[in-house]
Design an enzyme around this catalytic site. Structure first.
Site, short mmCIF file in Angstrom:
data_model
loop_
_atom_site.label_atom_id
_atom_site.label_comp_id
_atom_site.label_asym_id
_atom_site.label_seq_id
_atom_site.Cartn_x
_atom_site.Cartn_y
_atom_site.Cartn_z
N HIS A 53 -27.92 28.57 6.27
CA HIS A 53 -27.30 27.89 7.04
C HIS A 53 -27.53 28.50 8.55
CE1 HIS A 53 -24.64 26.97 3.40
NE2 HIS A 53 -24.65 25.91 3.90
N ASP A 56 -25.28 31.35 8.95
CA ASP A 56 -25.19 32.47 7.77
C ASP A 56 -26.16 33.51 8.64
OD1 ASP A 56 -24.30 30.92 5.66
OD2 ASP A 56 -26.31 30.59 4.78
N MET A 87 -36.16 26.45 2.95
CA MET A 87 -35.15 25.31 3.13
C MET A 87 -34.32 25.93 4.11
SD MET A 87 -31.80 24.77 2.35
CE MET A 87 -31.11 25.04 0.73
N GLU A 180 -26.99 16.48 -0.41
CA GLU A 180 -26.68 16.89 -1.59
C GLU A 180 -25.06 16.34 -1.80
OE1 GLU A 180 -26.57 21.16 -1.22
OE2 GLU A 180 -24.86 21.45 -3.12
N LYS A 182 -21.30 15.67 -3.86
CA LYS A 182 -20.45 16.53 -4.47
C LYS A 182 -19.17 15.57 -4.58
CE LYS A 182 -18.00 21.01 -4.49
NZ LYS A 182 -17.78 22.42 -3.62
N GLU A 216 -27.01 19.27 -7.15
CA GLU A 216 -26.58 20.62 -7.80
C GLU A 216 -26.03 20.43 -9.20
OE1 GLU A 216 -24.42 23.39 -5.42
OE2 GLU A 216 -22.96 23.79 -6.94
N HIS A 219 -22.14 20.30 -9.27
CA HIS A 219 -21.58 19.28 -8.67
C HIS A 219 -21.53 17.98 -9.62
CE1 HIS A 219 -22.32 20.94 -4.21
NE2 HIS A 219 -21.74 21.70 -5.05
N ASP A 244 -30.45 22.56 -6.60
CA ASP A 244 -29.43 23.54 -6.63
C ASP A 244 -29.27 23.98 -7.98
OD1 ASP A 244 -29.50 24.03 -3.79
OD2 ASP A 244 -27.69 23.47 -3.35
N ASP A 254 -15.25 23.84 -8.65
CA ASP A 254 -16.62 24.39 -8.22
C ASP A 254 -16.95 25.87 -8.67
OD1 ASP A 254 -19.18 24.17 -7.26
OD2 ASP A 254 -18.36 24.32 -5.29
N ASP A 256 -19.98 27.43 -9.63
CA ASP A 256 -21.02 28.09 -9.17
C ASP A 256 -21.38 29.43 -9.94
OD1 ASP A 256 -21.36 26.05 -7.14
OD2 ASP A 256 -20.28 27.27 -5.55
N ASP A 286 -27.92 28.17 -6.08
CA ASP A 286 -27.13 28.17 -5.22
C ASP A 286 -25.71 28.47 -6.33
OD1 ASP A 286 -25.03 27.66 -3.16
OD2 ASP A 286 -25.15 25.48 -3.42
C1 GLT Z 1 -21.65 25.63 0.14
C2 GLT Z 1 -21.91 24.45 -1.01
C3 GLT Z 1 -23.30 24.40 -1.60
C4 GLT Z 1 -24.26 23.75 -0.57
C5 GLT Z 1 -24.45 24.46 0.38
C6 GLT Z 1 -25.10 23.86 1.55
S1 GLT Z 1 -23.25 25.52 1.18
O1 GLT Z 1 -21.75 26.63 -0.53
O2 GLT Z 1 -20.92 24.73 -1.95
O3 GLT Z 1 -23.22 23.48 -2.81
O4 GLT Z 1 -25.50 23.76 -1.44
O5 GLT Z 1 -24.58 23.65 2.44
MN MN Z 2 -21.17 24.37 -6.48
MN MN Z 3 -25.42 23.33 -3.44
MN MN Z 4 -21.53 24.24 -3.92
#
Ligand code: GLT
Ligand code: MN
Ligand code: MN
Ligand code: MN
Length: 386
Positions: A53, A56, A87, A180, A182, A216, A219, A244, A254, A256, A286
């Site tokens: 980002h 970041d 990216m 993306e 979510k 993702e 998500h 992702d 979430d 991750d 991700d």
């Molecule tokens: C954040 C989010 C991710 C996205 C990123 C891109 S930032 O961590 O949870 O799923 O991919 O903005």
């Molecule tokens: Mn996530």
């Molecule tokens: Mn993501």
């Molecule tokens: Mn995420």
């Protein structure tokens, strides 16, 4: 063994390996790593590249001199680790100004600021060679539909995306935008909740060819969906511009998690569909390490993602060449070739033939589908006894 193969283009966001273990209830458990330190860590693990980002890499209030120094250090770190930046993306969620959304804020000045911030993030990404630009609208939503009209929010989103496309053309950056989805978190509800929503929305943009998706795993699982089916839809639409990878228990927040750490069977079928249909864009992780992990454990996290992908890619190939499995697949998918051909055409002749054909449904129902056997063989292959 299982050294990352560059052909897979494994990448990590700076925010993933750099995650310090903060959560809504607790403070960081790990020290901050600089972008250069993150490059060293993932470079050592054998990654292909990193993503970022805008903030970041460059803190939002950095001076010109600080910015120049950060860019210098980062460039050197990319070089010594032979890392690419395929990216880039924009942070439209951390700052208080985005408390009620960025592209979907009620305030036109906030919307314009968000578009401008994205322009600058595109400039920054282009400086490092990025060709994919991810847009994740984390704050684009509402806790209550009394707060915001979702119909208007969709129109505001479209206006912003059209502006970004126009800027992309004007600057000649050649970005592909990857949207993306979510369903929720950090907002109570997020617009364009699933990948399928974006696949439909893209067709309403001024430059649909410039936009695809960045699904993702976590998500779609949060929404209770089968991720592999979302990927099939995106591949079929030629819109899978980025992915992702991570993992997630169904019905939870979430999470991750590290790729393959929660739903190995889903991950296997995911890797298989990506490899079978020759997905060629970066495979981005991700996710972040468990909050309890320290710096040494972070290395296991980074290489673990890539190792699991490679191991599953190998399993997928074994599945495709396993004699017993393939013999079953052949039996299950076999059918009358002439009828299959008819179904492929929607010509008048096809319509007529199908309308007039005679079928014996009882006989058709007699066909064996030994799905227990096929799934068990698949599981045994996955469990490593085949
Ligand atoms: C954040 C989010 C991710 C996205 C990123 C891109 S930032 O961590 O949870 O799923 O991919 O903005
Ligand atoms: Mn996530
Ligand atoms: Mn993501
Ligand atoms: Mn995420």
């Amino acid at each position: 063994t299982w050294k990352p193969n560059p052909k897979y283009k494994f990448t990590f966001g700076l925010w993933t390996v750099g995650n310090v273990g903060r959560d809504p209830f607790g403070l960081p458990t790990r020290p901050d790593l600089s972008p250069a330190q993150i490059c060293d860590l993932v470079g050592e693990a054998g990654a292909y590249g990193v993503n970022f980002h805008d903030n970041d890499l460059i803190p939002i209030d950095a001076t010109a001199a600080e910015t120049a120094e950060i860019k210098r250090d980062f460039t050197a770190a990319l070089k010594r680790n032979k890392l690419k930046v395929p990216m880039a993306t924009v942070n439209l969620f951390t700052e208080a100004v985005f408390k009620d959304g960025a592209f979907t804020s009620h305030d036109p000045a906030v919307r314009a600021y968000a578009v401008q911030k994205t322009f600058r993030a595109m400039d920054l990404g282009a400086e490092f060679g990025a060709k994919i630009f991810v847009l994740w609208g984390g704050r684009e939503g509402a806790e209550s539909d009394a707060h915001k009209d979702p119909y208007i929010a969709i129109q505001h989103t479209r206006q912003a995306f059209n502006l970004l496309a126009a800027y992309n053309i004007e600057k000649g950056y050649g970005y592909k935008f990857a949207l993306e989805a979510k369903p929720n978190e950090p907002r109570g509800h997020i617009y364009n909740a699933v990948t399928g929503s974006y696949l439909a929305f893209i067709q309403t943009l001024e430059h649909p060819e410039m936009f695809g998706v960045n699904p993702e795993v976590a998500h779609e699982h949060m929404a209770g969906l089968n991720f592999v089916h979302q990927i099939a839809a995106a591949l079929d639409a030629k819109k899978l511009f980025h992915i992702d990878l991570n993992d997630q228990e169904f019905g939870r927040y979430d999470q991750d998690f590290r790729f393959g750490s929660a739903n190995l069977k889903h991950c296997f079928h995911l890797v298989k569909i990506l490899e079978d249909y020759k997905y060629n864009a970066p495979r981005s992780f991700d996710c972040h390490a468990y909050r309890a992990s320290d710096f040494e454990d972070l290395k296991w996290f980074a290489s673990g993602n890539m190792r699991t992908y490679e191991i599953l890619a190998d399993k997928a190939q074994r599945w495709n060449t396993d004699k017993d499995i393939q013999a079953l697949v052949k039996k299950i998918t076999a059918g009358d070739e002439k009828i299959a051909k008819l179904l492929k055409s929607s010509s008048k002749a096809s319509v007529k033939s199908i309308a007039e054909a005679s079928f014996d449904r009882h006989e058709l129902a007699n066909k064996r589908l030994p799905y227990e056997q096929l799934d068990q063989l698949t599981m045994e292959l996955l469990m490593g006894v085949r």
